[in-house]
Write a protein that holds these residues in place. Structure first.
Motif, short mmCIF file in Angstrom:
data_model
loop_
_atom_site.label_atom_id
_atom_site.label_comp_id
_atom_site.label_asym_id
_atom_site.label_seq_id
_atom_site.Cartn_x
_atom_site.Cartn_y
_atom_site.Cartn_z
N VAL A 1 0.83 -1.21 0.00
CA VAL A 1 0.00 0.00 0.00
C VAL A 1 0.87 1.26 0.00
O VAL A 1 1.83 1.36 0.76
CB VAL A 1 -0.91 0.00 1.26
CG1 VAL A 1 -1.76 1.25 1.31
CG2 VAL A 1 -1.78 -1.25 1.28
N SER A 2 0.51 2.23 -0.84
CA SER A 2 1.30 3.47 -0.94
C SER A 2 1.12 4.31 0.32
O SER A 2 0.03 4.35 0.89
CB SER A 2 0.85 4.27 -2.16
OG SER A 2 0.91 3.48 -3.32
N TYR B 1 -0.61 -2.43 -4.71
CA TYR B 1 -1.37 -1.61 -3.75
C TYR B 1 -2.04 -2.50 -2.70
O TYR B 1 -3.14 -2.20 -2.22
CB TYR B 1 -2.47 -0.80 -4.47
CG TYR B 1 -2.02 -0.11 -5.74
CD1 TYR B 1 -1.12 0.95 -5.70
CD2 TYR B 1 -2.50 -0.51 -6.98
CE1 TYR B 1 -0.71 1.59 -6.85
CE2 TYR B 1 -2.10 0.13 -8.15
CZ TYR B 1 -1.21 1.17 -8.07
OH TYR B 1 -0.82 1.80 -9.23
N TYR C 1 -5.89 4.52 1.04
CA TYR C 1 -4.72 3.76 1.50
C TYR C 1 -4.64 3.74 3.03
O TYR C 1 -4.20 2.75 3.62
CB TYR C 1 -3.44 4.33 0.88
CG TYR C 1 -3.32 4.08 -0.61
CD1 TYR C 1 -3.67 2.84 -1.16
CD2 TYR C 1 -2.88 5.07 -1.47
CE1 TYR C 1 -3.56 2.61 -2.53
CE2 TYR C 1 -2.77 4.84 -2.84
CZ TYR C 1 -3.12 3.62 -3.36
OH TYR C 1 -3.01 3.40 -4.71
N ARG D 1 -7.40 0.63 -8.02
CA ARG D 1 -6.54 0.26 -6.88
C ARG D 1 -7.16 -0.89 -6.08
O ARG D 1 -6.44 -1.78 -5.62
CB ARG D 1 -6.31 1.46 -5.94
CG ARG D 1 -5.74 2.71 -6.61
CD ARG D 1 -4.47 2.46 -7.41
NE ARG D 1 -3.89 3.72 -7.87
CZ ARG D 1 -4.16 4.30 -9.04
NH1 ARG D 1 -4.97 3.72 -9.92
NH2 ARG D 1 -3.59 5.46 -9.36
#
Ligand code: AMP
Ligand code: MG
Length: 328
Positions: free
Chosen positions: A145-146, A225, A286, A317
């Motif tokens: 995950v960003s 992601y 996120y 995503r």
């Protein structure tokens, strides 16, 4: 509480780290990036090591303003000029033909380069004090995950990054839209913070959104992601039933409760109320995934939003987060 943000001396220190070949995590309006001097092949290579990212996956070169674009690419087609003028600084990345300044390490060996001007005061200050281009993918390990806060970066990368610039939580929350302007017609390679509808309004014609492209874009991997918990996608009206079924089977279930079921009671380990506004959903996405991981969920049940506007990037995503994981 005052907004936590980097000072001028932090920015000068970060520019020095870049000049010395180090890595700096920087806030942008999309997600936090892991930056290196774009013209330093050894520093660029370190980004791949730290992320665990295959070296064939190209990075984005961040620059301080649209007027610098010519320095990094061979030519600027009309469509690219129009998009840059309209959307920069902003969450739009343009893929153009690589200029001589850009080392092949930054482009994964490609003859094209991705360029963008980020819309964040700290990123823009760093770029102008540093004076060059900064290659930066998202500041997370490959596939996960960003980060959308500086704390996320520290938790994810720790000492592997030489300096972390604070810039508060990211306003947009999902990565930039990537548009390839090297072909006959511009094409969206990855949906993101600038909507397809807004791009089409500026260009005056519809855009192709190919599901695969000839280049290997990490966002096109089946799994990307992704939180630790497995992500299961169902129809919005089935989210509660699916979550309760999985809870009954002993899973620690995290639920992305759609705005349409906002007040419904759910028996689950953790519940996140999905914001009705797509911009707020993108901004929080996120963080929600990280939160459910931190609360020990092993399974997340969610549904896809309508795939229009920012919903296209959110759905992209979530699909990647739910994609098949590599077997270790
Ligand atoms: P990340 O935010 O970590 O996913 O990295 C930046 C994104 O830009 C990735 O999805 C890259 O694949 C994409 N990108 C960078 N350069 C190019 C290029 N020349 N062609 C297509 N996509 C690119
Ligand atoms: Mg990424």
């Amino acid at each position: 509480m005052a907004r936590v943000t980097a000072s001028i001396s932090d920015i000068e220190k970060a520019a020095g780290v870049l000049r010395g070949g180090g890595l700096v995590a920087l806030p942008t309006e999309t997600v936090y990036g892991l930056g290196a001097n774009a013209e330093d092949p050894a520093a660029v290579s370190r980004i791949f090591q730290v992320k665990g990212r295959p070296p064939s996956h190209p990075l984005i070169v961040h620059i301080a303003g649209a007027e610098q674009l010519e320095e990094w690419v061979q030519d600027v087609p009309t469509a690219a000029r129009m998009l840059a003028e309209h959307f920069w600084p902003g969450p739009l990345t343009l893929v153009l033909r690589r200029g001589a300044r850009v080392p092949l390490e930054a482009t994964g060996g490609l003859e094209t380069v991705a360029v963008r001007v980020p819309d964040h005061p700290v990123a823009l200050a760093l770029l102008s004090v540093f004076g060059g281009g900064v290659t930066a993918p998202s500041a997370n390990r490959f596939g996960s995950v960003s980060p959308t806060t500086a704390n996320d970066v520290r938790a994810e990368l720790g000492d592997a990054v030489d300096f972390v610039l604070e810039g508060g939580p990211c306003e947009v929350g999902v990565e930039s839209t990537i548009v390839d302007v090297t072909g006959e017609a511009p094409a969206i390679l990855r949906p993101g913070g600038v909507t397809r509808e807004d791009l089409e309004a500026v260009l005056g014609y519809p855009l192709a959104v190919p599901s695969t492209s000839h280049v290997r874009v990490p966002g096109q991997h089946p799994s990307h992601y992704a939180p630790r918990a497995r992500v299961v996608l169902v129809e919005p009206e089935k989210v509660i039933a699916e979550a309760e079924l999985a809870s009954g089977l002993g899973h620690r279930v995290g639920v992305f409760l759609p705005a349409s079921s906002a007040d419904a009671p759910v028996k689950a380990h953790a519940v996140v109320a999905v914001p009705a506004s797509p911009a707020a959903y993108a901004r929080g996405l996120y963080g929600f995934l990280r939160e459910l991981d931190q609360r020990g969920c092993d399974l997340i049940v969610a549904s896809l939003p309508a795939e229009e506007g920012l919903g296209l990037a959110i759905a992209n995503r979530l699909r990647r987060a739910a994609g098949p994981r590599p077997t270790v």
